[in-house]
Write a protein that holds these residues in place. Sequence first.
Motif, PDB file in Angstrom:
ATOM      1  N   GLN A  29       0.818  -1.202   0.000  1.00  0.00           N
ATOM      2  CA  GLN A  29       0.000   0.000   0.000  1.00  0.00           C
ATOM      3  C   GLN A  29       0.857   1.259   0.000  1.00  0.00           C
ATOM      4  N   LEU A  30       0.366   2.263  -0.697  1.00  0.00           N
ATOM      5  CA  LEU A  30       0.948   3.599  -0.652  1.00  0.00           C
ATOM      6  C   LEU A  30       0.070   4.440   0.256  1.00  0.00           C
ATOM      7  N   GLY A  31       0.664   5.309   1.057  1.00  0.00           N
ATOM      8  CA  GLY A  31      -0.121   6.110   1.977  1.00  0.00           C
ATOM      9  C   GLY A  31       0.490   7.471   2.232  1.00  0.00           C
ATOM     10  N   VAL A  32      -0.271   8.314   2.898  1.00  0.00           N
ATOM     11  CA  VAL A  32       0.189   9.643   3.297  1.00  0.00           C
ATOM     12  C   VAL A  32      -0.146   9.840   4.772  1.00  0.00           C
ATOM     13  N   SER A  33       0.658  10.682   5.439  1.00  0.00           N
ATOM     14  CA  SER A  33       0.428  10.985   6.849  1.00  0.00           C
ATOM     15  C   SER A  33       0.579  12.480   7.074  1.00  0.00           C
ATOM     16  N   LEU A  34      -0.136  12.981   8.065  1.00  0.00           N
ATOM     17  CA  LEU A  34      -0.053  14.384   8.444  1.00  0.00           C
ATOM     18  C   LEU A  34      -0.154  14.462   9.957  1.00  0.00           C
ATOM     19  N   GLY A  35       0.703  15.305  10.567  1.00  0.00           N
ATOM     20  CA  GLY A  35       0.648  15.382  12.015  1.00  0.00           C
ATOM     21  C   GLY A  35       1.423  16.540  12.598  1.00  0.00           C
ATOM     22  N   LEU A  36       1.503  16.544  13.931  1.00  0.00           N
ATOM     23  CA  LEU A  36       2.210  17.568  14.689  1.00  0.00           C
ATOM     24  C   LEU A  36       3.482  16.984  15.284  1.00  0.00           C
ATOM     25  N   ASN A  37       4.489  17.831  15.496  1.00  0.00           N
ATOM     26  CA  ASN A  37       5.720  17.399  16.143  1.00  0.00           C
ATOM     27  C   ASN A  37       6.120  18.390  17.238  1.00  0.00           C
ATOM     28  N   PHE A  38       6.703  17.840  18.306  1.00  0.00           N
ATOM     29  CA  PHE A  38       7.126  18.603  19.474  1.00  0.00           C
ATOM     30  C   PHE A  38       8.618  18.330  19.651  1.00  0.00           C
ATOM     31  N   ASN A  39       9.433  19.378  19.500  1.00  0.00           N
ATOM     32  CA  ASN A  39      10.870  19.217  19.317  1.00  0.00           C
ATOM     33  C   ASN A  39      11.662  19.737  20.513  1.00  0.00           C
ATOM     34  N   GLN A  40      12.795  19.076  20.787  1.00  0.00           N
ATOM     35  CA  GLN A  40      13.674  19.498  21.868  1.00  0.00           C
ATOM     36  C   GLN A  40      15.131  19.303  21.448  1.00  0.00           C
ATOM     37  N   LEU A  41      15.907  20.392  21.471  1.00  0.00           N
ATOM     38  CA  LEU A  41      17.341  20.318  21.248  1.00  0.00           C
ATOM     39  C   LEU A  41      18.036  20.067  22.579  1.00  0.00           C
ATOM     40  N   GLY A 165     -14.590   2.499   4.767  1.00  0.00           N
ATOM     41  CA  GLY A 165     -13.872   2.097   3.566  1.00  0.00           C
ATOM     42  C   GLY A 165     -12.430   2.565   3.496  1.00  0.00           C
ATOM     43  N   LEU A 166     -11.977   3.281   4.517  1.00  0.00           N
ATOM     44  CA  LEU A 166     -10.601   3.763   4.555  1.00  0.00           C
ATOM     45  C   LEU A 166      -9.805   2.976   5.586  1.00  0.00           C
ATOM     46  N   ARG A 167      -8.498   2.842   5.351  1.00  0.00           N
ATOM     47  CA  ARG A 167      -7.621   2.243   6.348  1.00  0.00           C
ATOM     48  C   ARG A 167      -6.784   3.366   6.956  1.00  0.00           C
ATOM     49  N   LEU A 168      -7.019   3.640   8.254  1.00  0.00           N
ATOM     50  CA  LEU A 168      -6.363   4.736   8.946  1.00  0.00           C
ATOM     51  C   LEU A 168      -5.256   4.217   9.858  1.00  0.00           C
ATOM     52  N   TYR A 169      -4.242   5.079  10.095  1.00  0.00           N
ATOM     53  CA  TYR A 169      -3.086   4.711  10.913  1.00  0.00           C
ATOM     54  C   TYR A 169      -2.779   5.833  11.909  1.00  0.00           C
ATOM     55  N   PRO A 170      -3.521   5.974  13.011  1.00  0.00           N
ATOM     56  CA  PRO A 170      -3.115   6.914  14.047  1.00  0.00           C
ATOM     57  C   PRO A 170      -1.855   6.399  14.748  1.00  0.00           C
ATOM     58  N   GLU A 171      -0.893   7.308  14.988  1.00  0.00           N
ATOM     59  CA  GLU A 171       0.405   6.874  15.513  1.00  0.00           C
ATOM     60  C   GLU A 171       0.982   7.889  16.502  1.00  0.00           C
ATOM     61  N   LEU A 172       1.786   7.374  17.419  1.00  0.00           N
ATOM     62  CA  LEU A 172       2.619   8.158  18.322  1.00  0.00           C
ATOM     63  C   LEU A 172       4.044   7.647  18.147  1.00  0.00           C
ATOM     64  N   GLN A 173       4.972   8.556  17.829  1.00  0.00           N
ATOM     65  CA  GLN A 173       6.343   8.130  17.542  1.00  0.00           C
ATOM     66  C   GLN A 173       7.336   9.082  18.203  1.00  0.00           C
ATOM     67  N   VAL A 202      12.400  14.388  18.920  1.00  0.00           N
ATOM     68  CA  VAL A 202      11.074  14.822  18.475  1.00  0.00           C
ATOM     69  C   VAL A 202      10.015  13.795  18.874  1.00  0.00           C
ATOM     70  N   VAL A 203       8.895  14.289  19.414  1.00  0.00           N
ATOM     71  CA  VAL A 203       7.701  13.476  19.619  1.00  0.00           C
ATOM     72  C   VAL A 203       6.706  13.845  18.523  1.00  0.00           C
ATOM     73  N   MET A 204       6.160  12.851  17.840  1.00  0.00           N
ATOM     74  CA  MET A 204       5.255  13.092  16.724  1.00  0.00           C
ATOM     75  C   MET A 204       3.911  12.403  16.943  1.00  0.00           C
ATOM     76  N   LEU A 205       2.847  13.161  16.699  1.00  0.00           N
ATOM     77  CA  LEU A 205       1.480  12.638  16.672  1.00  0.00           C
ATOM     78  C   LEU A 205       0.946  12.812  15.276  1.00  0.00           C
ATOM     79  N   ARG A 206       0.369  11.768  14.685  1.00  0.00           N
ATOM     80  CA  ARG A 206      -0.092  11.885  13.305  1.00  0.00           C
ATOM     81  C   ARG A 206      -1.167  10.851  12.994  1.00  0.00           C
ATOM     82  N   VAL A 207      -1.795  11.073  11.846  1.00  0.00           N
ATOM     83  CA  VAL A 207      -2.755  10.112  11.308  1.00  0.00           C
ATOM     84  C   VAL A 207      -2.388   9.874   9.858  1.00  0.00           C
ATOM     85  N   GLY A 208      -2.276   8.609   9.479  1.00  0.00           N
ATOM     86  CA  GLY A 208      -1.998   8.235   8.109  1.00  0.00           C
ATOM     87  C   GLY A 208      -3.215   7.584   7.474  1.00  0.00           C
ATOM     88  N   VAL A 209      -3.243   7.606   6.157  1.00  0.00           N
ATOM     89  CA  VAL A 209      -4.326   6.952   5.432  1.00  0.00           C
ATOM     90  C   VAL A 209      -3.743   6.237   4.226  1.00  0.00           C
TER      91      VAL A 209
END
Length: 211
Positions: A29-41, A165-173, A202-209
């Motif tokens: 499968q090909l997919g796309v994801s969009l989300g927020l990131n919280f960054n720390q140096l 009918g969609l396959r979703l991928y909520p993720e925490l990374q 970086v902490v990332m929260l996102r949803v892919g489809v």
Amino acid sequence: MVRQTVASRLFSYGLLLLLLALPTAAQAQLGVSLGLNFNQLSDIKTGDTRATFDNSQGWHVAVWFDLPLGPVAIRPGLRYMDAGSLYRGFREDLSDPSVQEGFDVTLLEIPIDVRYRMPLPFLTPYVMAGPVLRFPSGDEAIKDNLKEFSLAGSLGVGVEVSLLGLRLYPELQYTFGVTEFTKGFEVGGVEINPDARQHLNVVMLRVGVAL
């Protein structure tokens, strides 16, 4: 504007390469994801002074190709990340109000996630890990002081959900730096010397489809 144009072109080329590389496997499968990131140096040193940074927030968008191999799935991708305003918060440590802080930084990343899937009747939770190749860019004042390439690792959890009918991928990374992110540089006449292993985490929260 130029940086955004270059990143956009690289993103388009990466998507084209992924499309050309699609195998005939029925489950791929090909997919796309969009989300927020919280960054720390991590910290830096300026002479005998240790400077710390405030967290920054940003966003990211990615395209990926997922190939299930039994309970394991391999998912290479191409990700554009706006890390927001990094290097903010160290002015107080330097006691110099003339020092500029807060430089916008973006990254083009190539994550290679390996997912271990645990199928259940209505959804499929998974854990994932893998390397991340980073190619950062930033404001004119700092872009030449960023490492042209750095390596990170990632750990995360997610779940596959079928909905309407969609396959979703909520993720925490969580993505953690493995090699240095910044070279030494000078800001407002102050010499900034990063610690031997200064990292961007970086902490990332996102949803892919899946497409």
